[in-house]
Write an enzyme that holds these catalytic residues in place. Structure first.
Site, mmCIF file in Angstrom:
data_model
loop_
_atom_site.group_PDB
_atom_site.id
_atom_site.type_symbol
_atom_site.label_atom_id
_atom_site.label_comp_id
_atom_site.label_asym_id
_atom_site.label_seq_id
_atom_site.Cartn_x
_atom_site.Cartn_y
_atom_site.Cartn_z
ATOM 1 N N CYS A 5 0.881 -1.142 0.000
ATOM 2 C CA CYS A 5 0.000 0.000 0.000
ATOM 3 C C CYS A 5 0.917 1.189 0.000
ATOM 4 O O CYS A 5 2.071 1.086 0.415
ATOM 5 C CB CYS A 5 -0.883 0.068 1.247
ATOM 6 S SG CYS A 5 -2.150 -1.203 1.298
ATOM 7 N N ARG A 30 2.908 0.892 -5.608
ATOM 8 C CA ARG A 30 2.780 0.083 -4.391
ATOM 9 C C ARG A 30 1.383 -0.519 -4.240
ATOM 10 O O ARG A 30 1.147 -1.310 -3.323
ATOM 11 C CB ARG A 30 3.087 0.937 -3.162
ATOM 12 C CG ARG A 30 4.495 1.479 -3.134
ATOM 13 C CD ARG A 30 4.727 2.258 -1.867
ATOM 14 N NE ARG A 30 4.592 1.425 -0.702
ATOM 15 C CZ ARG A 30 5.540 0.657 -0.197
ATOM 16 N NH1 ARG A 30 6.721 0.638 -0.762
ATOM 17 N NH2 ARG A 30 5.329 -0.072 0.871
ATOM 18 N N GLY A 104 0.347 -2.814 5.726
ATOM 19 C CA GLY A 104 0.838 -3.937 6.522
ATOM 20 C C GLY A 104 -0.294 -4.897 6.804
ATOM 21 O O GLY A 104 -1.356 -4.844 6.172
ATOM 22 N N LYS A 460 10.025 -12.576 -17.102
ATOM 23 C CA LYS A 460 9.606 -11.282 -17.654
ATOM 24 C C LYS A 460 8.449 -11.504 -18.620
ATOM 25 O O LYS A 460 7.469 -10.781 -18.610
ATOM 26 C CB LYS A 460 10.804 -10.667 -18.395
ATOM 27 C CG LYS A 460 10.946 -9.208 -18.317
ATOM 28 C CD LYS A 460 11.639 -8.673 -17.094
ATOM 29 C CE LYS A 460 11.061 -9.168 -15.809
ATOM 30 N NZ LYS A 460 11.805 -8.864 -14.620
ATOM 31 N N GLU A 463 5.141 -12.636 -16.759
ATOM 32 C CA GLU A 463 4.518 -11.716 -15.794
ATOM 33 C C GLU A 463 3.819 -10.543 -16.461
ATOM 34 O O GLU A 463 2.888 -9.993 -15.889
ATOM 35 C CB GLU A 463 5.509 -11.236 -14.728
ATOM 36 C CG GLU A 463 6.529 -10.238 -15.187
ATOM 37 C CD GLU A 463 7.431 -9.738 -14.043
ATOM 38 O OE1 GLU A 463 6.942 -9.523 -12.941
ATOM 39 O OE2 GLU A 463 8.639 -9.563 -14.295
ATOM 40 N N LYS A 576 5.310 -3.867 -6.863
ATOM 41 C CA LYS A 576 6.744 -3.609 -7.007
ATOM 42 C C LYS A 576 7.555 -4.124 -5.828
ATOM 43 O O LYS A 576 8.658 -4.619 -5.991
ATOM 44 C CB LYS A 576 6.959 -2.095 -7.169
ATOM 45 C CG LYS A 576 8.398 -1.690 -7.446
ATOM 46 C CD LYS A 576 8.816 -2.116 -8.820
ATOM 47 C CE LYS A 576 10.280 -1.906 -9.097
ATOM 48 N NZ LYS A 576 10.736 -2.706 -10.234
#
Ligand code: AGP
Length: 581
Positions: A5, A30, A104, A460, A463, A576
């Site tokens: 997040c 994120r 979290g 690569k 994905e 990421k």
């Protein structure tokens, strides 16, 4: 489970909503399934949030029309509860006077939720995060905001980066870090907090990364950092010289394409990085364990091959499995490779290694990331920010560092021109991509030091194209996988003209005989003849082939992804930086 997040907070004299929206754009990597902001002003606290990405939600809900000089923003990546408006952050308590954003996982949230529900609290989301707002509401009945905050934190099990605002205390934002990154941005007459530096780079270059267990209060004119007991602690500030342009697309349609092209520019900066402390440890230790995940693991695998070829006792481990199979001791050197420096699987492996008293080398791209506080020696990749979820330039930088730990730096002096030469082949690679875009499966093979490159090319490819793909050392095909090779299946052969070429030629023939379409990355004349499509490798130092091989594989993955209508910067289900095991 992936738990990411992006968090941002602002307090100062500017319009908070504008700063939060810009910051959230930079934090989108994120998490991007839902987004929201909370602004406090004389009327109280206004929250606007919804499922979707910042550009759309911000316009639909009029984020920047929200007035106020203090606020919080959040990009969510769903863990507890589906992506929807209710589960998006920020979250209120029952009174709507306390609001928070969280990154979290709160492991004991169900028990806390039951206890709070029994006391009459009403929950509107399925998230673990919302319980923290209600905990603070309960605690605020007897305590002032700061103490309500730290007393609530003490009841939490799990990980958090948290930012909290109180309607009755518009002079402060309360923040805390445990297991998820959180950084204070120090401005003049204004203060920021965010999960990552780029979100604040427009406004300041001075930052204070919090450490696990830190609690802080930020106000317009300052900050106070303490431990969870409220005892003051000192943290160093850092100044970075990145500018925001480095985080922009620079004229390319996607960050990934920019970052692939960037490889020719920054590689010499990576080569200039200081590896001396790390190398000393590599030279000194009897046994070397390398731990990493995903793309970084492939760089680690190549490092292990380079070391093994030099007769060293080295082995690469998938970080999440390290504690179950490895047996390190005080004579072991653990080399952890992680571009983000925040990957939970890597940090967990290092916790295990630390308990066994190993020495630790960290290889990372991110200044002040978690790994930088654990390692005995650090190597920075110096690759600049990488925004695309698919790692490209950081992999190239990891390769360069791997070589520098084994060979003298001079060996890499032509790497920049090798990369530049391979980048020029983009148009022909695009044509090959057009032939592959409708495939259902693809197979990548290589031998020797080209095997980690085959693995990376396949990762690569799958994905971002969402086409199933697998990679093998060429010799393994006949031990099972050959049964999948039928007419029209693409086989991508990483086939440099080195000692592996004759054997790989055999593998190519096996697949050709079964109808595979062979795409070779090669400079071997025989293999060229046998292939349907050829991406030509230059004649270079044979040890350096991986630097040339990886570029066309990145470009191939990119173009297949785009041709299939995907966004290569934001592959589905991925993020990421993976901060939960
Ligand atoms: C690959 O493109 C991914 N980004 C992923 O495999 C990544 O390499 C992995 O999650 C490890 O990340 P790290 O280098 O930040 O530790």
């Amino acid at each position: 489970m992936i738990a990411l997040c992006g968090i941002i907070g602002y307090i100062g004299n500017q319009k908070a909503s504008e700063i939060l929206v810009k910051g959230l754009k930079h934090l989108e990597y994120r998490g991007y399934d839902s987004v929201g902001v909370a602004i406090a002003n004389e009327q109280g606290i206004d929250i606007r949030k919804d499922k979707g990405m910042i550009d759309d939600v911000s316009i639909n809900l009029g984020f920047v029309s929200m007035n106020g000089h203090i606020g919080l923003g959040h990009n969510r990546w769903a863990t507890h509860g589906a992506p929807c408006k209710e589960n998006a952050h920020p979250h209120f308590d029952c009174t709507k006077k306390i609001v928070l954003v969280h990154n979290g996982v709160i492991e004991n949230y169900l028990r806390l939720k039951e206890e709070l529900a029994a006391k009459g609290h009403r929950f509107v989301s399925d998230t673990d995060s919302e319980v923290i707002a209600h905990l603070m509401e309960e605690q605020s009945k007897t305590d002032k905001p700061f103490y309500a905050f730290i007393k609530s934190l003490k009841k939490l099990k799990g990980s958090y980066a948290l930012a909290v605002m109180f309607a009755d205390d518009k002079e402060h934002i309360y923040i805390a870090r445990k297991g998820s990154p959180l950084i204070i941005g120090v401005g003049k007459g204004e203060m920021f907090c965010a999960s990552d530096i780029p979100a604040m780079l427009n406004y300041t270059k001075t930052f204070i990364p919090l450490e696990d267990g830190d609690v802080a209060t930020i106000s317009k004119n300052g900050y106070k950092i303490s431990d969870i007991e409220g005892k003051a602690v000192e943290r160093k500030s850092i100044t970075v010289d990145w500018d925001l342009e480095m985080a922009e697309k620079g004229g390319y349609p996607h960050f990934m394409l920019k970052e692939i092209n960037d490889q020719r520019h920054f590689i010499n900066e990576t080569i200039a990085t200081d590896v001396s402390a790390a190398k000393e440890l590599v030279d000194k230790c009897d046994k070397i364990d390398i731990v990493a995940c995903g793309t970084s693991y492939h760089a680690g695998l190549l490092l292990s091959y380079l070391l093994m070829r030099k007769g060293r006792n080295a082995r690469a481990y998938i970080a999440s499995d390290y504690q179950f199979i490895a047996n390190p001791d005080e004579n072991t050197l653990v080399i952890a490779i992680t571009q983000s420096g925040e990957t939970a699987d890597v940090l967990q492996a290092l916790k295990f290694a630390k308990e066994k008293k190993t020495k630790i080398v960290g290889i990372t791209n991110i200044v002040a990331s978690s790994i930088t506080r654990i390692a005995d020696a650090l190597v920075y990749l110096n690759a600049g920010l990488e925004i695309g979820v698919a790692a490209t330039k950081t992999f190239m930088a990891q390769l360069a560092v791997a070589y520098m730990l084994v060979y003298p730096k001079e060996k890499l002096e032509n790497v920049r021109s090798i990369i530049a030469g391979m980048l020029e082949k983009e148009n022909e690679i695009k044509e090959i991509a057009a032939k592959l875009k409708d495939a259902h499966d693809a197979f990548f093979i290589g031998r020797g030091i080209s095997v980690p490159i085959a693995y990376e090319g396949s990762l690569k490819f799958k994905e971002i194209s969402y086409i199933h793909s697998e990679a093998y050392p060429g010799g393994e095909l006949k031990h099972g996988t050959l049964s999948l090779i039928v007419k029209g299946i693409p086989l991508i052969a990483i086939a440099p003209d080195d000692e592996t070429a004759p054997k790989l030629m055999g593998n190519i023939k096996e697949t050709k005989a079964r109808g595979a379409i062979v795409i070779s990355i090669t400079d071997n004349p025989e293999i060229k003849k046998e292939s349907d499509y050829v991406i030509e490798l230059p004649k270079i130092d044979k040890d350096l082939y991986p630097f040339a091989e990886i570029v066309p594989l990145q470009l191939l993955a990119y173009h297949v992804s785009v041709l299939r209508g995907n966004n290569p910067d934001k592959p589905r289900n991925l993020a990421k930086s993976v901060t939960v095991e």
